[in-house]
Scaffold this motif. Sequence first.
Motif, PDB file in Angstrom:
ATOM      1  N   TYR A  62       0.849  -1.193   0.000  1.00  0.00           N
ATOM      2  CA  TYR A  62       0.000   0.000   0.000  1.00  0.00           C
ATOM      3  C   TYR A  62       0.882   1.240   0.000  1.00  0.00           C
ATOM      4  CZ  TYR A  62      -4.314  -2.557   1.099  1.00  0.00           C
ATOM      5  OH  TYR A  62      -5.416  -3.374   1.055  1.00  0.00           O
ATOM      6  N   LYS A  63       0.432   2.285  -0.648  1.00  0.00           N
ATOM      7  CA  LYS A  63       1.143   3.560  -0.601  1.00  0.00           C
ATOM      8  C   LYS A  63       0.679   4.334   0.626  1.00  0.00           C
ATOM      9  CE  LYS A  63      -2.028   6.328  -3.405  1.00  0.00           C
ATOM     10  NZ  LYS A  63      -2.330   7.319  -2.404  1.00  0.00           N
ATOM     11  N   ALA A  64       1.468   5.300   1.038  1.00  0.00           N
ATOM     12  CA  ALA A  64       1.068   6.173   2.142  1.00  0.00           C
ATOM     13  C   ALA A  64      -0.121   7.023   1.690  1.00  0.00           C
ATOM     14  CB  ALA A  64       2.230   7.074   2.555  1.00  0.00           C
ATOM     15  N   PRO A  65      -1.034   7.351   2.595  1.00  0.00           N
ATOM     16  CA  PRO A  65      -2.229   8.110   2.202  1.00  0.00           C
ATOM     17  C   PRO A  65      -1.921   9.438   1.515  1.00  0.00           C
ATOM     18  CG  PRO A  65      -2.439   7.319   4.452  1.00  0.00           C
ATOM     19  CD  PRO A  65      -1.044   7.001   4.012  1.00  0.00           C
ATOM     20  N   THR A  66      -0.795  10.040   1.823  1.00  0.00           N
ATOM     21  CA  THR A  66      -0.452  11.338   1.227  1.00  0.00           C
ATOM     22  C   THR A  66       0.364  11.200  -0.053  1.00  0.00           C
ATOM     23  OG1 THR A  66       1.493  11.430   2.650  1.00  0.00           O
ATOM     24  CG2 THR A  66      -0.515  12.524   3.459  1.00  0.00           C
ATOM     25  N   VAL A  76      -9.414  -2.001 -16.563  1.00  0.00           N
ATOM     26  CA  VAL A  76      -9.744  -3.413 -16.393  1.00  0.00           C
ATOM     27  C   VAL A  76      -8.669  -4.038 -15.516  1.00  0.00           C
ATOM     28  CG1 VAL A  76      -8.550  -4.150 -18.495  1.00  0.00           C
ATOM     29  CG2 VAL A  76     -10.468  -5.529 -17.618  1.00  0.00           C
ATOM     30  N   VAL A  77      -9.059  -5.088 -14.788  1.00  0.00           N
ATOM     31  CA  VAL A  77      -8.127  -5.781 -13.897  1.00  0.00           C
ATOM     32  C   VAL A  77      -8.133  -7.266 -14.221  1.00  0.00           C
ATOM     33  CG1 VAL A  77      -7.604  -6.375 -11.492  1.00  0.00           C
ATOM     34  CG2 VAL A  77      -8.559  -4.112 -12.036  1.00  0.00           C
ATOM     35  N   LEU A  78      -6.929  -7.837 -14.306  1.00  0.00           N
ATOM     36  CA  LEU A  78      -6.765  -9.282 -14.392  1.00  0.00           C
ATOM     37  C   LEU A  78      -5.974  -9.712 -13.170  1.00  0.00           C
ATOM     38  CD1 LEU A  78      -6.832 -12.098 -15.648  1.00  0.00           C
ATOM     39  CD2 LEU A  78      -4.835 -11.442 -17.028  1.00  0.00           C
ATOM     40  N   PHE A  79      -6.591 -10.513 -12.321  1.00  0.00           N
ATOM     41  CA  PHE A  79      -5.910 -11.036 -11.136  1.00  0.00           C
ATOM     42  C   PHE A  79      -5.607 -12.505 -11.401  1.00  0.00           C
ATOM     43  CE2 PHE A  79      -5.725  -9.945  -6.387  1.00  0.00           C
ATOM     44  CZ  PHE A  79      -4.606 -10.735  -6.201  1.00  0.00           C
ATOM     45  N   ALA A  80      -4.370 -12.760 -11.829  1.00  0.00           N
ATOM     46  CA  ALA A  80      -3.960 -14.131 -12.144  1.00  0.00           C
ATOM     47  C   ALA A  80      -2.442 -14.217 -12.062  1.00  0.00           C
ATOM     48  CB  ALA A  80      -4.440 -14.516 -13.546  1.00  0.00           C
ATOM     49  N   PRO A  81      -1.926 -15.282 -11.548  1.00  0.00           N
ATOM     50  CA  PRO A  81      -2.646 -16.345 -10.871  1.00  0.00           C
ATOM     51  C   PRO A  81      -3.148 -15.873  -9.512  1.00  0.00           C
ATOM     52  CG  PRO A  81      -0.287 -16.696 -10.641  1.00  0.00           C
ATOM     53  CD  PRO A  81      -0.460 -15.507 -11.535  1.00  0.00           C
ATOM     54  N   ALA A  82      -4.276 -16.404  -9.117  1.00  0.00           N
ATOM     55  CA  ALA A  82      -4.860 -16.093  -7.810  1.00  0.00           C
ATOM     56  C   ALA A  82      -4.867 -17.377  -6.979  1.00  0.00           C
ATOM     57  CB  ALA A  82      -6.270 -15.535  -7.966  1.00  0.00           C
ATOM     58  N   TRP A  90      -9.986 -12.276  -0.716  1.00  0.00           N
ATOM     59  CA  TRP A  90     -10.727 -11.320  -1.538  1.00  0.00           C
ATOM     60  C   TRP A  90     -12.224 -11.470  -1.309  1.00  0.00           C
ATOM     61  CZ3 TRP A  90     -10.206 -11.580  -7.591  1.00  0.00           C
ATOM     62  CH2 TRP A  90     -10.853 -10.502  -8.185  1.00  0.00           C
ATOM     63  N   ALA A  91     -12.731 -12.673  -1.352  1.00  0.00           N
ATOM     64  CA  ALA A  91     -14.168 -12.908  -1.165  1.00  0.00           C
ATOM     65  C   ALA A  91     -14.639 -12.476   0.218  1.00  0.00           C
ATOM     66  CB  ALA A  91     -14.501 -14.373  -1.400  1.00  0.00           C
ATOM     67  N   VAL A  99      -2.707  -5.832  -3.398  1.00  0.00           N
ATOM     68  CA  VAL A  99      -3.437  -6.298  -4.577  1.00  0.00           C
ATOM     69  C   VAL A  99      -4.837  -6.801  -4.234  1.00  0.00           C
ATOM     70  CG1 VAL A  99      -1.438  -6.708  -6.058  1.00  0.00           C
ATOM     71  CG2 VAL A  99      -2.215  -8.522  -4.549  1.00  0.00           C
ATOM     72  N   VAL A 100      -4.987  -7.478  -3.110  1.00  0.00           N
ATOM     73  CA  VAL A 100      -6.326  -7.927  -2.692  1.00  0.00           C
ATOM     74  C   VAL A 100      -7.166  -6.712  -2.301  1.00  0.00           C
ATOM     75  CG1 VAL A 100      -7.635  -9.322  -1.043  1.00  0.00           C
ATOM     76  CG2 VAL A 100      -5.527 -10.229  -2.039  1.00  0.00           C
ATOM     77  N   GLY A 101      -6.566  -5.760  -1.619  1.00  0.00           N
ATOM     78  CA  GLY A 101      -7.288  -4.535  -1.266  1.00  0.00           C
ATOM     79  C   GLY A 101      -7.755  -3.782  -2.490  1.00  0.00           C
ATOM     80  N   PHE A 102      -6.878  -3.662  -3.490  1.00  0.00           N
ATOM     81  CA  PHE A 102      -7.290  -2.977  -4.712  1.00  0.00           C
ATOM     82  C   PHE A 102      -8.430  -3.724  -5.386  1.00  0.00           C
ATOM     83  CE2 PHE A 102      -7.618  -2.249  -9.130  1.00  0.00           C
ATOM     84  CZ  PHE A 102      -7.717  -0.870  -9.162  1.00  0.00           C
ATOM     85  N   ALA A 103      -8.311  -5.041  -5.498  1.00  0.00           N
ATOM     86  CA  ALA A 103      -9.347  -5.836  -6.167  1.00  0.00           C
ATOM     87  C   ALA A 103     -10.683  -5.724  -5.435  1.00  0.00           C
ATOM     88  CB  ALA A 103      -8.909  -7.290  -6.276  1.00  0.00           C
TER      89      ALA A 103
END
Length: 178
Positions: A62-66, A76-82, A90-91, A99-103
Motif C-alpha cells: 500500500y502507498k502512504a495516504p499522502t 480493467v483488472v486481471l488477477f492471475a494467478p490467484a 478477496w471474497a 493487490v487484494v485490497g485494490f481488487a
Amino acid sequence: MTTLYLLGSAAPPVLEIASVIEAAQSRGYDVCLGLTPSAARWLAPQMTELERLTGHPVRSEYKAPTAADVWPRADVVLFAPATFNTINSWALGITSSFVVGFAAEAIGKGIPLVTMPCVNAAYARHRALDRSIAELREMGVTVLYGEGGFVPNEPGERRPFPWQVALDAIGAAVSTST
C-alpha cells in the motif's frame, strides 16, 4: 490506450509474468503490475526488468495516504494467478495485501475484474474455495475456473496455465463495460 492492472499472487505461473505483460501490450494494453508480497519476493531478481517492460513501478505494498498515485487509473483488472489464500481473502474482504485490497475496492468502483485461480486439486476440495468463487461471481467478478478456465491439477503436477483464456476474457470485459 486501455490500462490493465495485472495483479498476481505467488503461484508458479507468476514466474511467466513478463511474457504475459508482452502479450497484453501486443493487444494494446498499458500494463501496471501488482504483486502479493510473496510473489514480489519470487520475482525480485526480475523487478528492474519488469518495471522497464511496463514503464511503471511494480507495486506490492500500500502507498502512504499522502503519496501520489504512480499508476494511471485502471480500465480493467486481471488477477492471475490467484491462489487459494488470495481468492478466499478477496471474497471475505480481508485486504491485508495491496493487490487484494485494490481488487476488493475495484468491485465497488465498477472496474471490470477477471480472475483465474491457480490451486491444486487438494485445495479445490476445500469447501471454502467454492464458496469464495461463488461470492466473487455474485459481486460481478469474472472467475475463470473449471471448464473454459483453470482446471485444478493434482498436487505437484504442472500443466500450462491458460493465460490466453485470461487475456481473451479481459478483452471481453472491456468491450461489455463500454
